[in-house]
Write a protein that holds these residues in place. Structure first.
Motif, short mmCIF file in Angstrom:
data_model
loop_
_atom_site.label_atom_id
_atom_site.label_comp_id
_atom_site.label_asym_id
_atom_site.label_seq_id
_atom_site.Cartn_x
_atom_site.Cartn_y
_atom_site.Cartn_z
N ARG A 30 -22.16 29.91 19.41
CA ARG A 30 -21.62 30.60 18.24
C ARG A 30 -21.94 32.09 18.31
O ARG A 30 -22.80 32.53 19.07
N GLU A 31 -21.25 32.86 17.48
CA GLU A 31 -21.54 34.29 17.37
C GLU A 31 -22.84 34.49 16.58
O GLU A 31 -23.19 33.69 15.72
N LEU A 32 -23.53 35.58 16.88
CA LEU A 32 -24.76 35.90 16.17
C LEU A 32 -24.45 36.54 14.82
O LEU A 32 -23.45 37.25 14.66
N THR A 33 -25.32 36.30 13.86
CA THR A 33 -25.21 37.00 12.58
C THR A 33 -25.77 38.41 12.73
O THR A 33 -26.46 38.73 13.71
N GLY A 34 -25.49 39.25 11.76
CA GLY A 34 -26.03 40.59 11.79
C GLY A 34 -27.55 40.60 11.79
O GLY A 34 -28.19 41.40 12.49
N GLU A 35 -28.15 39.69 11.03
CA GLU A 35 -29.60 39.60 10.99
C GLU A 35 -30.17 39.19 12.35
O GLU A 35 -31.21 39.70 12.80
N GLU A 36 -29.49 38.29 13.02
CA GLU A 36 -29.94 37.87 14.35
C GLU A 36 -29.83 39.01 15.36
O GLU A 36 -30.69 39.18 16.23
N MET A 37 -28.76 39.78 15.26
CA MET A 37 -28.62 40.94 16.15
C MET A 37 -29.75 41.93 15.94
O MET A 37 -30.32 42.47 16.90
N ASP A 38 -30.09 42.18 14.68
CA ASP A 38 -31.20 43.09 14.38
C ASP A 38 -32.52 42.54 14.93
O ASP A 38 -33.33 43.28 15.50
N ALA A 39 -32.74 41.25 14.77
CA ALA A 39 -33.98 40.64 15.27
C ALA A 39 -34.04 40.70 16.78
O ALA A 39 -35.11 40.94 17.36
N PHE A 40 -32.90 40.51 17.43
CA PHE A 40 -32.85 40.59 18.90
C PHE A 40 -33.19 42.00 19.37
O PHE A 40 -34.01 42.19 20.27
N ALA A 41 -32.58 42.99 18.75
CA ALA A 41 -32.84 44.38 19.13
C ALA A 41 -34.30 44.75 18.91
O ALA A 41 -34.92 45.42 19.74
N ALA A 42 -34.87 44.30 17.80
CA ALA A 42 -36.27 44.60 17.51
C ALA A 42 -37.18 43.95 18.55
O ALA A 42 -38.16 44.55 19.01
N GLY A 43 -36.84 42.73 18.96
CA GLY A 43 -37.62 42.05 19.97
C GLY A 43 -37.58 42.77 21.30
O GLY A 43 -38.60 42.91 21.99
N LEU A 44 -36.41 43.26 21.68
CA LEU A 44 -36.29 44.02 22.93
C LEU A 44 -37.12 45.30 22.88
O LEU A 44 -37.76 45.68 23.87
N CYS A 45 -37.10 45.95 21.74
CA CYS A 45 -37.88 47.19 21.61
C CYS A 45 -39.38 46.92 21.82
O CYS A 45 -40.07 47.71 22.47
N ARG A 46 -39.86 45.84 21.25
CA ARG A 46 -41.27 45.49 21.44
C ARG A 46 -41.59 45.24 22.91
O ARG A 46 -42.61 45.70 23.43
N MET A 47 -40.72 44.50 23.59
CA MET A 47 -40.94 44.24 25.02
C MET A 47 -40.91 45.53 25.82
O MET A 47 -41.73 45.74 26.73
N ASN A 48 -39.97 46.38 25.51
CA ASN A 48 -39.78 47.59 26.31
C ASN A 48 -40.98 48.54 26.23
O ASN A 48 -41.24 49.30 27.16
N ARG A 49 -41.71 48.49 25.15
CA ARG A 49 -42.93 49.31 25.07
C ARG A 49 -43.93 48.88 26.12
O ARG A 49 -44.66 49.69 26.69
N ASP A 50 -44.00 47.57 26.39
CA ASP A 50 -44.88 47.07 27.45
C ASP A 50 -44.31 47.37 28.83
O ASP A 50 -45.05 47.75 29.75
N TRP A 51 -43.00 47.19 28.99
CA TRP A 51 -42.39 47.42 30.29
C TRP A 51 -42.43 48.90 30.69
O TRP A 51 -42.52 49.23 31.84
#
Length: 212
Positions: free
Chosen positions: A191-212
């Motif tokens: 299924r397509e992601l909701t707007g809230e899920e897209m925001d959560a995904f982007a926030a999760g990537l940002c957290r990972m990228n600080r470590d990377w």
């Protein structure tokens, strides 16, 4: 786009487009499946492409080509052929899709994930990490696979390949716009992601990228 006249393999004259940048290719995995053919055609100076809808044959000339973008899920077969591009002064880089949907069976026929990661690293060693772009694409969720699951898999891959690339590209699937996509994804419950899920995904990537 500029056009030129070529001589086909049959000895006939034909009109051909002569792109400066060649995309090879989002329609099929040329580096993985047709590497020898593609480089053979580079040496011949042109290739023929058949439109899958009309059946019409079009010709592409490499006479003006200065750069090639390779799209692949397994660059292994093309690695020994790349020095030819360096010799000709043709620039190139890779869009390397490295997903992990093994449990869902979304991408059958691929090499094991560990082997694909090894190839990714080998490619980076050979041509430099700036020219190997990691694609986790598309981001897929189902009734059983949520955002946290996908983020966990991205982190597992990213922790291993972060030193070997400088960029991650992703996209959210757009199901309703394309009839064929809706038909193909329905059987898997994608299924397509909701707007809230897209925001959560982007926030999760940002957290990972600080470590990377």
């Amino acid at each position: 786009m500029e056009h030129v006249t070529i001589t086909t393999d049959a000895g006939d004259k034909a009109d051909a487009v002569a792109p400066v940048i060649v995309s090879a290719s989002r329609a099929t995995d040329i580096p993985s499946l047709y590497a020898d053919w593609f480089f053979s055609r580079l040496k011949h100076g042109h290739l023929a492409w058949r439109n899958p809808f009309s059946g019409r044959v079009h010709y592409v000339s490499f006479s003006k080509t200065r750069a090639i973008v390779f799209w692949t899920k397994n660059a292994g077969p093309v690695l020994p052929l790349l020095p030819y591009l360096d010799e000709r002064g043709i620039h190139y880089y890779f869009q390397f899709t490295l997903n992990d949907y093994r449990m869902e069976g979304f991408e059958p026929g691929l090499l094991a994930l560990d082997e694909r990661i090894r190839v990714f690293k080998d490619l980076s060693h050979q041509i430099g990490k700036a020219r190997v772009i990691w694609r986790f694409d598309p981001v897929l969720v189902t009734g059983h696979t949520g955002i946290d699951d996908v983020l966990s898999r991205i982190k597992s891959i990213g922790d291993r390949i972060a030193p070997f690339t400088e960029k991650l590209v992703f996209s959210f699937i757009d199901i309703q716009r394309y009839v064929s996509v809706a038909r193909n994804t329905a059987q898997y419950g994608i299924r397509e992601l909701t707007g809230e899920e897209m925001d959560a995904f982007a926030a999760g990537l940002c957290r990972m990228n600080r470590d990377w």
